[in-house]
Structure formats: C-alpha cells, structure tokens
Design an enzyme around this catalytic site. Structure first.
Site, PDB file in Angstrom:
ATOM      1  N   GLU A  37      25.118  44.480  -6.706  1.00 33.90           N
ATOM      2  CA  GLU A  37      26.406  43.841  -7.049  1.00 33.90           C
ATOM      3  C   GLU A  37      26.211  42.685  -8.029  1.00 33.90           C
ATOM      4  O   GLU A  37      26.599  41.541  -7.762  1.00 33.90           O
ATOM      5  CB  GLU A  37      27.123  43.372  -5.788  1.00 33.90           C
ATOM      6  CG  GLU A  37      27.515  44.538  -4.889  1.00 33.90           C
ATOM      7  CD  GLU A  37      28.400  44.162  -3.716  1.00 33.90           C
ATOM      8  OE1 GLU A  37      28.382  42.991  -3.310  1.00 33.90           O
ATOM      9  OE2 GLU A  37      29.106  45.043  -3.205  1.00 33.90           O
ATOM     10  N   GLU A  94      27.585  52.244  -1.632  1.00 33.83           N
ATOM     11  CA  GLU A  94      28.143  51.509  -0.487  1.00 33.83           C
ATOM     12  C   GLU A  94      29.609  51.855  -0.350  1.00 33.83           C
ATOM     13  O   GLU A  94      30.340  51.826  -1.353  1.00 33.83           O
ATOM     14  CB  GLU A  94      28.053  49.990  -0.683  1.00 33.83           C
ATOM     15  CG  GLU A  94      26.699  49.404  -0.468  1.00 33.83           C
ATOM     16  CD  GLU A  94      26.714  47.877  -0.495  1.00 33.83           C
ATOM     17  OE1 GLU A  94      27.709  47.261  -0.048  1.00 33.83           O
ATOM     18  OE2 GLU A  94      25.725  47.313  -0.968  1.00 33.83           O
TER      19      GLU A  94
END
Ligand code: BG6
Length: 463
Positions: free
Chosen positions: A173, A362
């Site tokens: 991220e 995810e």
C-alpha cells in the site's frame, strides 16, 4: 457462476510478518516501526522497554506455529500464500553491511514448508515495518541513503530465495504514506507535504531499483507494486464534484502511474506547483524509475465518495483513508462501506489505465466473531461479503481483465493494522486470543473455512 476463473488462477490468503509472526526480538530481529506502535498505526509511538508486551509481540505466534498453519492453508486448498519478510529480521537496524543469518534461515524454513504443499509464495518486501534504526539514525525515507539500504536488503533476499520465490511485491500500500507518514516512510506524523513527497520519491526510486534487481537475479520471477485501491466516486453529478473526484483519485493513482509507466505523470507538475512542493529528482533517479513492474497488485475493502459541499464533507475514518460515506451502501462493524461492485469497477479502471495483469492481494471483512455454545463459528456475514466480491471479480474477468490471483486478507485471524485489535477478525481460521492478549492461541476452523475450500476446489464455479 459459470467457469470464469482461468485454470492457473492463484487462490489463497494474505498475511504480513508484523501481524502474525510475534517473536519480535527473537533470533536477532531488530525493532521496526510496527514494534514501536503497539496500539497500531493510529496508536502513537512508545519507547519499547525489555519485557514490555504489546499484542503484536506474540501476535498469533506464527514464527513458531507456521507448520501447523501452513497445513491448514493446504487443507483449504491454497495454491498461493502472500506474506512479507520482516526487513528487521534480515537487517536488524537497517544499515548493516551483512545480513542476519538466523533471520534468513527462518524464511528458508517457511518457504520450504509451503513448498511441501505446492503453495506458491507471494512475498512483500516491506509491509508497514521498516527498521526503526533507519528512522532514528537516518531520518527514514527522508534520506536518500535509505534507497541503498533497501536495495541491499532486496538484493540479499532475491539472492537467498531465488529458487524458492518467483512472485514478489515491493511496498505494501505504497500510497498510504500520505496518510500515515511514520508507517509509510518513517517520518513524523506531522511532516510537511514537501518532506513526505520527497520521501515518497526516494521510496519510488527504491521500488524501481528492487524491480531491476529482481529481474537481474531471478529472470523467471514476476514483481509487482501494491496499491491501496481507494476508489472514490463523486457524491453528486455536479461537475465540481466530478473534477474533485478525478483529482483525489489521482493522489493514489500517481503511485501506480510512476511504478507502471516509469515516469512522473504530467498532472503532478501542477499538483506540486499548487502546493509549493519542489522535490529533488536527479537524472539518475529518472533513469532508475524506468524499471517498471510486471503486474499491479492492490488491496480492496471499500469505496468512498467525494464532495465539494462543505456541509456534506463529513468524512468517516476507515482504515487509513477518510472518505465521505456513500448513502447507497451498508457498512461493516467498523464502519467500512461494503461495495462488491466497486471491485469490478476498480479492476476495469486499473486494467484500462495500465494494460498489465492484476493481482488482488487483499480483500476481506473485519468482523466480531462470537462462537456458539458448542464453540462453532458460523460466520455467514463473512461468507456473504467474500462471495459477493468474488462474483464481481468473476464479472471483471468476463469483462476481459487479466487477473493472476486472489489472496483474501487474514485467512487466519491476526492483529489488525490500524488499531492492533484482535477482536477485528478476518479469518477462515479462528485463533483463541483477545484484545488483552489472553487466550490459548488454539486454531479452529470457522464455517467460512469449508465455504472457501469449496470455492477453491471448484475454481470459483461454486460461487
Ligand atoms: C491493509 C493492510 O490496509 O488493510 C493490512 O495492508 C491491514 O496490513 C488491512 O491489516 C486491514 O486493516 P485493519 O486495520 O483492519 O487490520
């Protein structure tokens, strides 16, 4: 659902070292930024003292229990497990010249165990836990020298695991540094945009250098970036809202644009000028950035809205992003808005923009699980969430999007990243532990365990 998932589709789950391993000082490991934030990304920094115990110090004790857990993942039918290497197990302070052999040996054991069951490792080089030594001694990613330290670490693990790991990701991220500077780039939370963007630039260069090193050392490997897929919709059809949404989506797509296209996008010139940001980009940096990723990976939990109306601009704090809630969507126990169609929209947007394969690394529902009197955990809400998202992923594949695989977040309960809670559970496998750290750490299969096993077995046909 008719058969839409390709035959070589990788099915599995995703975890991160700092949220499962525990053993936070074992075998020479150094302190990471995660270790000094025992209450999670938004919980503040504490001075660690020996013997002090935060919930992550033990986490789910994956460091010692991984053989049992990998066996359960094999029983689920996983063909892939995403995990990360804790940088501090390999270079405890971050700036050493030689790696820590005990740390390297641990991941050898872990990857060997996965190989026993033909589980493909997908390995993140850095998932929210840079060495704290680099933060206090070098100023984190604010220092250009951190690029070298990271490259040394990346080259070390590529060399060591070249025959065991063929799927890699650089930074987890990477776009969230804008919202959590310490976790993302090792800078104080109140850092100026100028400082954060300079640090981000160093990290983007380091990511590209890792891509180059990976291609050199493991020619048959694939390496991707990892974006928090924070798709935003305009709250209304007012052109002002649509324009503002475009701008805010660019704030996170910028990272993908650099990592996939190999240079800064044109719109950043004005973005920096409007904010008085002037970052140093050398000729060598520009050339380094040309090493671009092979695929794009992303996390997806929710979408949010954008409005230019001050009164309506009541943002809700999600994990890392604060987003204006969408009036058409329900929310999870933690207020995260549930939007299965959003993943199809996001996948189409990313594929249209980049024309590179995607990997969903995810996705999942954090929820309170209450065992029944007989101990069973009937997590139908989790099954519904995952089922609805996987149906939409199937639709995106039918739309023509190339997808390498899907690893749901936290296939085994783990410590949450934002607030280090244990009661926020994502798993198919229940772990007996609570927010205070009490519990036997015993593992139990939830109802969703059998559901996901069926989905994998049928390659998505039973959705
Ligand atoms: C992602 C992170 O942001 O979201 C994971 O990559 C994290 O590390 C996940 O666990 C879910 O967030 P949380 O706060 O519920 O753990």
């Amino acid at each position: 659902m008719s058969q839409q998932f390709p035959n070589n589709f990788l099915w599995g789950g995703a975890v991160a070292a700092n949220q499962v391993e525990g053993a936070y000082l074992t075998d020479g490991k150094g302190l990471s930024t995660s270790d000094v934030q025992p209450k999670g990304i938004f919980g503040g920094v504490v001075e660690r003292v020996a013997g002090d115990s935060g919930i992550k110090d033990v986490a789910i004790d994956f460091y010692h229990r991984y053989p049992q857990d990998i066996k359960l993942f094999a029983e689920l039918g996983f063909s892939c497990l995403r995990t990360s290497i804790a940088w501090t197990r390999i270079f405890p302070q971050g700036d050493e010249l030689e790696p820590n052999e005990a740390g390297l040996a641990f991941y050898d054991r872990l990857f060997d165990e996965m190989a026993k069951y033909n589980i493909t490792p997908l390995v993140t080089l850095s998932h929210y836990e840079m060495p704290y030594g680099l933060v206090i001694n070098h100023g984190g990613w604010g220092s250009r020298q951190t690029i070298e330290f990271f490259e040394r670490y990346a080259r070390t693990v590529f060399q060591r695991y070249q025959h065991k790991v063929k799927h890699w990701l650089t930074f987890n991220e990477i776009n969230m540094s804008l919202h959590a500077p310490l976790t993302g780039v090792g800078l104080p939370e109140d850092s100026s945009p100028q400082a954060v963007y300079q640090a981000i630039h160093h990290q983007l260069v380091a990511s590209a250098k890792a891509v180059k090193a990976c291609h050199e050392i493991i020619p048959d490997a694939k390496i991707g970036n990892m974006l928090l897929g924070g798709l935003l919709y305009p709250l209304s059809s007012k052109p002002e809202d649509v324009m503002e949404t475009l701008q805010q989506n660019r704030e996170w797509l910028f990272f993908g644009d650099v990592q996939v296209r190999g240079s800064y996008p044109a719109y950043m010139k004005r973005f920096f000028a409007d904010r008085g940001i002037d970052i140093t980009i050398t000729a060598e940096d520009r050339s380094a950035l040309k090493s671009t990723v092979d695929f794009i990976s992303f996390s997806y939990y929710m979408t949010g809205c954008v409005t230019t109306d001050e009164e309506l601009n009541q943002k809700a704090r999600g994990n890392i992003l604060s987003m204006v809630p969408n009036p058409h969507l329900p929310s999870s126990d933690w207020g995260w808005q549930i939007d299965p169609q959003g993943i199809r929209i996001l996948m189409n947007e990313l594929y249209d923009r980049y024309q590179k394969p995607l990997f969903i690394v995810e996705n999942g529902l954090g929820a309170y699980d209450k065992p029944d009197a007989d101990g069973a955990i009937n997590d139908d809400y989790r099954i519904a969430y995952l089922n609805d998202h996987l149906v939409q992923i199937g639709e995106a594949i039918a739309d023509g999007v190339e997808v390498l695989g899907y690893t749901s977040w936290g296939p085994i309960d783990l410590v949450s990243a934002s607030k280090a809670e244990f009661s926020k559970r994502y798993g198919f496998i229940y772990v007996d532990r609570d927010d205070e750290g009490n519990g036997t750490l015993e593992r139990r299969r939830k109802k969703s365990f059998y559901w996901y096993q069926g989905i994998i077995q049928s390659n998505g046909a039973s959705l």
